[in-house]
Design an enzyme around this catalytic site. Sequence first.
Site, mmCIF file in Angstrom:
data_model
loop_
_atom_site.group_PDB
_atom_site.id
_atom_site.type_symbol
_atom_site.label_atom_id
_atom_site.label_comp_id
_atom_site.label_asym_id
_atom_site.label_seq_id
_atom_site.Cartn_x
_atom_site.Cartn_y
_atom_site.Cartn_z
ATOM 1 N N SER A 472 -14.931 1.471 22.101
ATOM 2 C CA SER A 472 -14.358 -0.055 23.296
ATOM 3 C C SER A 472 -15.508 -0.818 22.635
ATOM 4 O O SER A 472 -16.331 -0.794 20.722
ATOM 5 C CB SER A 472 -14.177 -0.598 24.454
ATOM 6 O OG SER A 472 -13.606 -1.914 24.252
ATOM 7 N N ASP A 483 -19.216 -3.208 8.437
ATOM 8 C CA ASP A 483 -18.050 -4.209 7.593
ATOM 9 C C ASP A 483 -19.411 -4.720 6.976
ATOM 10 O O ASP A 483 -19.498 -5.594 5.505
ATOM 11 C CB ASP A 483 -17.750 -5.005 8.007
ATOM 12 C CG ASP A 483 -16.042 -3.988 8.810
ATOM 13 O OD1 ASP A 483 -16.084 -3.384 8.085
ATOM 14 O OD2 ASP A 483 -15.859 -4.657 9.404
ATOM 15 N N LYS A 497 -10.406 3.529 20.711
ATOM 16 C CA LYS A 497 -9.744 3.114 21.708
ATOM 17 C C LYS A 497 -10.172 1.181 21.331
ATOM 18 O O LYS A 497 -11.187 0.294 21.576
ATOM 19 C CB LYS A 497 -10.720 2.782 23.833
ATOM 20 C CG LYS A 497 -9.904 2.138 24.497
ATOM 21 C CD LYS A 497 -10.186 0.417 24.556
ATOM 22 C CE LYS A 497 -9.242 0.616 26.275
ATOM 23 N NZ LYS A 497 -9.637 -0.745 26.935
#
Length: 689
Positions: A472, A483, A497
């Site tokens: 999460s 990224d 998740k």
Amino acid sequence: MFRKSLLLFTVTCGFSSPLSAGIFGTASAAGPSINVLKPTEAQEDAGKYISQYLLQNHYRKVAVNDSLSLQIFNRYIDNLDGSKSYFVASEVASLRRIYGTRIDDEFLAGKPTAGFGIYNFFLKRAKEKMRFMKTAADTTHFNFSVPENFDLDRKADPWPADRRQLTALWKQELKYQWLNLKYSGETNTTVRAALSKSFASRLNLLNRQKPDDAFQAYMNAVTTSFDPHTSYFSQDEYANFQIDMSRSLEGIGAKLQTESEYTVINEVIPGGPAFRSNLLKKGDKIIGVGQGRAYDIVDVTAWRINDVVKLIRGKKGTVVRLKILPASQGGRGPAKIIALVRDKVDLEEQAARKRIIHQNGQKIGVITIPSFYLDFEGQQQNTGNYNSTSRDVSRILNELNSERVDGIVIDLRDDGGGSLEEAVNVTGLFIPTGPVVQISNSTGGKMVLRDEDRRVLYNGPLAVLVNRYSASASEIFAAAIQDYGRGVVIGERTFGKGTVQSIIKLARPFSFFIKKPELGQIKLTIAKFYRISGGSTQHRGVVPDIFMPSMIDTATIGEDTYSSSLPWSTVSRSFYRSTAEITPEEIGVLRQKELERSSRNTLYQSYLQDLRTLNQIQKKKVVSLQDSAFKSEIETIKKIEKQWVLDQDSTKGVSRDVLLNESAGIVSDLADLKIKQRQTVIRTIPALN
């Protein structure tokens, strides 16, 4: 592997049947008359609202047809009889013929009739098994010297063809339980007594089933057919859920769920007694609970989860003993007993913490974040000293900067998530500004959460260490760092998740005249998280740049182990500018350096060898019922666990944490690369005349 369920073992009990004895033959054991469970008026009302919310508000838009009907049927049967040790093949076929394509019509009408029918029949079969097992435990004498195997994972196996095969399976299961108890320290006499008592208790529980048990079990099959994180809470279960979220009641600091007949640790709450002790892990199965240090341990196998919770909770400062089957042993036992002192969750103890590791003459700072926590009330009241991850990590970064560390590792292992706001804020400490995560709802609407603060508290070499339990909010942070090219992600693929849930109260239209029972709540998946690069964290998780395996059994843990999990998908890329602190070429260099360094590290190589041994044991579908072979395997598992499972905050833990030390080595290599790059730049700058 047992099916995962947010419910209790009452999912293993069920069916009133229009099915006559003639359909199933006359092999069923004689017993007391069966109390046929029927849905209450409130449950029929709740069923209507549950179906409406699922169809209108769930992220996944599902066609209601025979395909959905069979999905719910198969999931329900699998939840009830995941070990395939209650039904025979002909019974499953008959149930499928009667109910398999009828559930969708009842679902649209909000009727749980099929669920109660199947449940009542399973209740009958479960009682038959418990009576058989108790009698066998009292009278049977086993030969443990002959070679024989027991199939632990029957998920892909067929149901027994007839009652003869079924009873043969029951005898093998009893032998397996006998050996488990024997190597948990019991004698043959006490093993027999313990098994007999356990089966008598389970039979008593089956005889006391209520409509709530049948309704909850069936609704679990319905809701999890949409996705594994959608679930129905009765009023009692919702009260427990609220207590878990508020962390207000004294206990052990753990969230529980049910998988088949076991109460299982779903989450160890940072700052609680279980977390501080490091004796309880996600996936551990609780099979017994004892009060204080002297009272007998009560077998809670197959108990309702609410009843298990009541036993575990108690006054602050009192001791509770848990008998568990550790997840680290691959579900193969033996059980062990741990003692915990009940207490409230201490927010101070769940706070981010630091340490420094010395590597190759360099200082590498480590920031461990157990969860992304935030004191919402303190924030709203603007007290100025409220707990939050970003505030604590900011303070630690300033301290590490003062100590002139050469690099930093953010340790997110076992961090199950928490506050989305804090995941965004902590990311902002390492990047100038920009988007951190995208959220998309079922209608295609998209929202982007951004870091708006241009300050960067740390811009040096950075790594994020993750494992399969990182989920999460942890995945959002790790994905953003990856990224942006801000740091290197190390470890193994995260949980996956990437969905958002909302709790909705099921309420009837207002009535002036009659106060009717509450209908409960539904936890509904309404949105998905996406990386700023466009891919979801859902299902796939975050794939590390440099792989390092943990001792977590990744075949049984993770979003991709749920058959109904939402798929990986993409949305459009958000506009952001990479910091390019680390490039793909540099990651390739770091991989090679890590391979060379780890090959010379005898401790790490010993860890990998033990991990290979453990994986070989965990991947075996069968366990030997021959005493000598069973003992050898158990001793191997216990030896590996003792060597590598660390004590919380132990002084020797740092040196034995091979994954953290290897990660620090990678950051040290990254720091060297940056030093060489700066030196190269300086040499190439033309001198001023």
